[in-house]
Design an enzyme around this catalytic site. Structure first.
Site, PDB file in Angstrom:
ATOM      1  N   PHE A   1      82.355  57.254  36.937  1.00  0.00           N
ATOM      2  CA  PHE A   1      82.778  58.647  36.852  1.00  0.00           C
ATOM      3  C   PHE A   1      84.307  58.737  36.754  1.00  0.00           C
ATOM      4  O   PHE A   1      85.017  57.736  36.748  1.00  0.00           O
ATOM      5  CB  PHE A   1      82.251  59.410  38.069  1.00  0.00           C
ATOM      6  CG  PHE A   1      80.843  59.966  37.870  1.00  0.00           C
ATOM      7  CD1 PHE A   1      79.984  59.457  36.903  1.00  0.00           C
ATOM      8  CD2 PHE A   1      80.389  61.018  38.663  1.00  0.00           C
ATOM      9  CE1 PHE A   1      78.699  59.987  36.722  1.00  0.00           C
ATOM     10  CE2 PHE A   1      79.113  61.555  38.487  1.00  0.00           C
ATOM     11  CZ  PHE A   1      78.266  61.047  37.522  1.00  0.00           C
TER      12      PHE A   1
ATOM     13  N   TRP B   1      74.943  63.988  27.830  1.00  0.00           N
ATOM     14  CA  TRP B   1      75.468  63.316  29.022  1.00  0.00           C
ATOM     15  C   TRP B   1      74.451  62.273  29.487  1.00  0.00           C
ATOM     16  O   TRP B   1      73.239  62.506  29.435  1.00  0.00           O
ATOM     17  CB  TRP B   1      75.716  64.360  30.121  1.00  0.00           C
ATOM     18  CG  TRP B   1      76.476  63.802  31.294  1.00  0.00           C
ATOM     19  CD1 TRP B   1      77.829  63.720  31.408  1.00  0.00           C
ATOM     20  CD2 TRP B   1      75.926  63.245  32.482  1.00  0.00           C
ATOM     21  NE1 TRP B   1      78.154  63.149  32.601  1.00  0.00           N
ATOM     22  CE2 TRP B   1      77.012  62.837  33.291  1.00  0.00           C
ATOM     23  CE3 TRP B   1      74.631  63.026  32.957  1.00  0.00           C
ATOM     24  CZ2 TRP B   1      76.850  62.244  34.536  1.00  0.00           C
ATOM     25  CZ3 TRP B   1      74.477  62.431  34.199  1.00  0.00           C
ATOM     26  CH2 TRP B   1      75.577  62.046  34.971  1.00  0.00           C
TER      27      TRP B   1
ATOM     28  N   GLN C   1      85.336  60.319  29.863  1.00  0.00           N
ATOM     29  CA  GLN C   1      83.933  60.135  30.238  1.00  0.00           C
ATOM     30  C   GLN C   1      83.112  60.062  28.958  1.00  0.00           C
ATOM     31  O   GLN C   1      83.195  60.970  28.106  1.00  0.00           O
ATOM     32  CB  GLN C   1      83.462  61.311  31.096  1.00  0.00           C
ATOM     33  CG  GLN C   1      84.071  61.331  32.482  1.00  0.00           C
ATOM     34  CD  GLN C   1      83.422  60.288  33.379  1.00  0.00           C
ATOM     35  OE1 GLN C   1      82.355  60.514  33.924  1.00  0.00           O
ATOM     36  NE2 GLN C   1      84.061  59.136  33.536  1.00  0.00           N
TER      37      GLN C   1
ATOM     38  N   ARG D   1      84.358  62.310  44.682  1.00  0.00           N
ATOM     39  CA  ARG D   1      84.673  61.681  43.394  1.00  0.00           C
ATOM     40  C   ARG D   1      85.994  62.133  42.781  1.00  0.00           C
ATOM     41  O   ARG D   1      86.618  63.059  43.228  1.00  0.00           O
ATOM     42  CB  ARG D   1      83.548  61.949  42.402  1.00  0.00           C
ATOM     43  CG  ARG D   1      83.184  63.385  42.180  1.00  0.00           C
ATOM     44  CD  ARG D   1      82.018  63.471  41.173  1.00  0.00           C
ATOM     45  NE  ARG D   1      81.589  64.839  40.978  1.00  0.00           N
ATOM     46  CZ  ARG D   1      80.615  65.428  41.666  1.00  0.00           C
ATOM     47  NH1 ARG D   1      79.967  64.771  42.600  1.00  0.00           N
ATOM     48  NH2 ARG D   1      80.293  66.686  41.415  1.00  0.00           N
ATOM     49  N   ASP D   2      86.334  61.435  41.694  1.00  0.00           N
ATOM     50  CA  ASP D   2      87.450  61.751  40.800  1.00  0.00           C
ATOM     51  C   ASP D   2      88.810  61.472  41.454  1.00  0.00           C
ATOM     52  O   ASP D   2      89.637  62.389  41.638  1.00  0.00           O
ATOM     53  CB  ASP D   2      87.367  63.208  40.305  1.00  0.00           C
ATOM     54  CG  ASP D   2      85.971  63.561  39.780  1.00  0.00           C
ATOM     55  OD1 ASP D   2      85.257  62.630  39.348  1.00  0.00           O
ATOM     56  OD2 ASP D   2      85.598  64.758  39.807  1.00  0.00           O
TER      57      ASP D   2
ATOM     58  N   ASP E   1      85.135  64.742  30.721  1.00  0.00           N
ATOM     59  CA  ASP E   1      86.512  64.749  31.241  1.00  0.00           C
ATOM     60  C   ASP E   1      87.450  63.699  30.643  1.00  0.00           C
ATOM     61  O   ASP E   1      87.063  62.535  30.481  1.00  0.00           O
ATOM     62  CB  ASP E   1      86.519  64.439  32.748  1.00  0.00           C
ATOM     63  CG  ASP E   1      85.461  65.160  33.518  1.00  0.00           C
ATOM     64  OD1 ASP E   1      84.756  65.990  32.948  1.00  0.00           O
ATOM     65  OD2 ASP E   1      85.328  64.862  34.721  1.00  0.00           O
TER      66      ASP E   1
HETATM   67  C1  FRU Z   1      83.514  66.903  35.938  1.00  0.00           C
HETATM   68  C2  FRU Z   1      82.571  65.792  36.407  1.00  0.00           C
HETATM   69  C3  FRU Z   1      83.271  64.920  37.435  1.00  0.00           C
HETATM   70  C4  FRU Z   1      82.527  63.627  37.304  1.00  0.00           C
HETATM   71  C5  FRU Z   1      82.224  63.574  35.838  1.00  0.00           C
HETATM   72  C6  FRU Z   1      80.919  62.928  35.495  1.00  0.00           C
HETATM   73  O1  FRU Z   1      83.209  67.386  34.673  1.00  0.00           O
HETATM   74  O2  FRU Z   1      81.386  66.347  36.934  1.00  0.00           O
HETATM   75  O3  FRU Z   1      83.273  65.441  38.741  1.00  0.00           O
HETATM   76  O4  FRU Z   1      83.298  62.534  37.722  1.00  0.00           O
HETATM   77  O5  FRU Z   1      82.230  64.903  35.368  1.00  0.00           O
HETATM   78  O6  FRU Z   1      80.772  62.745  34.120  1.00  0.00           O
END
Ligand code: FRU
Length: 451
Positions: free
Chosen positions: A101, A67, A59, A162-163, A43
């Protein structure tokens, strides 16, 4: 947890820069899209313009093209067209996190302030909302000693929490955070007078049961005076990243909007964030990828890239995305045709082969005959098709590389526009195609030599 401040960041930066030369030689390396110098990205985070400079965070897993424990990578630009890599902004180095995140950025009286989710994998999963500030124009960040500012979701909500997206309202600051409640996705609203003390207000918006079990990356932004709410639903079949136009009422703390629509009809588009720049223009950037897909570039030490910055407008209740006009700064040689040599079978073909191209095609619906297929050729006789059907006034962009004349899997998306003037603008980079077919957009990551 790190004992010396900054040690985790230094180690991450060194690891990333060690792989960067190999990534830079990668044949699929984008030339004008944002990607990490090396490693994995997903993201976009913390989109902001401050002091004239655009910042895009993302990210990042700096240690491998997969990842892993999330960091925040960082690039900056003065013109939205040329980007400079900045040092990694955040590393997970506190007891309350094993990943930093997604989140956002605000200008707090001249201080570039990031809000992010401190993620701890567990079990049990723990997600909390944190802040970090820069006092040197985004070169380094200091995490708030009061972190986590919001340690847990309100009672009754999922630990998926989150986010954060923060914006300034008339009477103070607002934050929305993605979560889930009784198996339904939702965004939770918090208010703060000072960006430190946050009070839970209630549910900003939630699924009626048909729009996902958890909402990632909720985002609110004003566009042409209208409220626009975006989110990336988990568990909403056929949808990746949706939006609603409507309005936010700060008193009730609720967002009310029209129908949910898809932001982009390509396959590689997720976790979009929108923000207003210093002149109040709304811009959007998304992750040009999706979960669970193989990355041919992993062999070169990198995976993932972001979309072009797109300018947003609301027309007839719908969001319209156009490539930011500044991208014209990247133009090199220009070829202009008054009439394209349309072949009798309605096919146009352009030699792409991993080059950077911007194509602009304007026509009126009634001049387009039955329609056409525009081939972005990756080799003689094969390419990536974009198809227009004049009768339906619809576009389709099958994902992948096909031989000319192949029976294409066509998933038509009607333009639903009263305007008979159609414009198609296509941007290709080494491994991507973004087609803006007023008002639809199709975004795909493509390996041009794939068969
Ligand atoms: C979306 C997500 C977010 C999270 C991040 C983790 O793609 O899953 O919800 O913060 O990626 O990398």
């Amino acid at each position: 947890m790190e004992t010396k401040p900054g040690a985790a960041l230094r180690r991450a930066q060194e690891a990333m820069m060690q792989t960067a030369p190999a990534a830079a030689r990668s044949p699929l390396r984008p030339r004008y899209h944002i990607a990490a110098p090396a490693g994995w990205i997903n993201d976009p985070n913390g989109l902001i313009q401050t002091g004239g400079v655009y910042h895009v965070f993302y990210q990042l897993h700096p240690y491998s093209p997969e990842w892993g424990p999330m960091h925040w990578g960082h690039a900056a630009s003065r013109d939205l067209a040329h980007w400079e890599d900045f040092p990694i902004a955040l590393a997970p180095d506190q007891p309350y996190e094993d990943g930093c995140f997604s989140g956002c950025a605000v200008d707090a009286g001249g201080v570039l302030t990031l809000f992010y989710t401190a993620h701890r994998g567990g079990p049990p999963l723990r997600e909390s909302q944190c802040a970090a500030r820069s006092f040197d124009g985004g070169r380094t960040f200091v995490k708030d000693p009061q972190n986590p500012l919001i340690p847990a979701p309100p009672e009754g909500f999922s630990a998926d929490f989150r986010d954060p997206k923060v914006w300034r309202g008339d009477g103070g600051w607002h934050m929305i955070v993605g979560s889930s409640h009784g198996g339904r996705g939702c965004a939770l609203l918090y208010d703060s007078p000072d960006l430190s003390r946050w009070e839970y207000r209630g549910i900003f918006a939630e699924s009626d049961g048909s729009s996902g079990t958890m909402w990632e990356c909720p985002n609110y932004c004003e566009v042409d005076g209208r409220g626009v709410f975006l989110f990336s639903p988990i568990g909403m079949p056929g949808h990746k990243n949706v939006y609603q136009t409507g309005s936010f009422d700060a008193r009730s703390g609720k967002f009310t909007g029209g129908p949910l629509r898809e932001l982009d009809h390509g396959v590689d588009f997720y976790a979009a964030q929108a923000f207003q720049d210093e002149r109040g223009r709304a811009l959007l950037v998304a992750w040009m990828d999706r979960w669970g897909e193989p990355h041919p570039t992993a062999a070169d030490g990198w995976a993932g890239l972001l979309t072009l910055p797109r300018e947003l407008h609301v027309q007839n209740g719908r969001l319209v995305q156009q490539p930011a006009p500044e991208l014209a700064l990247l133009r090199g040689e220009t070829l202009a045709y008054r009439r394209l040599p349309l072949r009798p079978d309605g096919a146009l073909s352009v030699d792409w082969r991993g080059q950077c191209l911007e194509l602009e095609l304007s026509f009126r619906r009634e001049e387009a005959g039955r329609g056409f297929t525009l081939w972005l050729d990756t080799a003689p006789g094969r390419g990536v098709p974009i198809v227009y059907d004049a009768r339906r006034d619809a576009f389709a962009a099958p994902h992948g590389v096909f031989p000319h004349g192949a029976d294409l899997p066509l998933d038509w998306v009607p333009r639903e526009s009263p305007d008979p003037a159609v414009s198609l603008r296509v941007f290709t980079d080494a491994c991507s195609v973004e087609a803006f077919a007023s008002p639809l957009v199709f975004t795909s990551r493509i390996a041009p030599d794939a068969t």
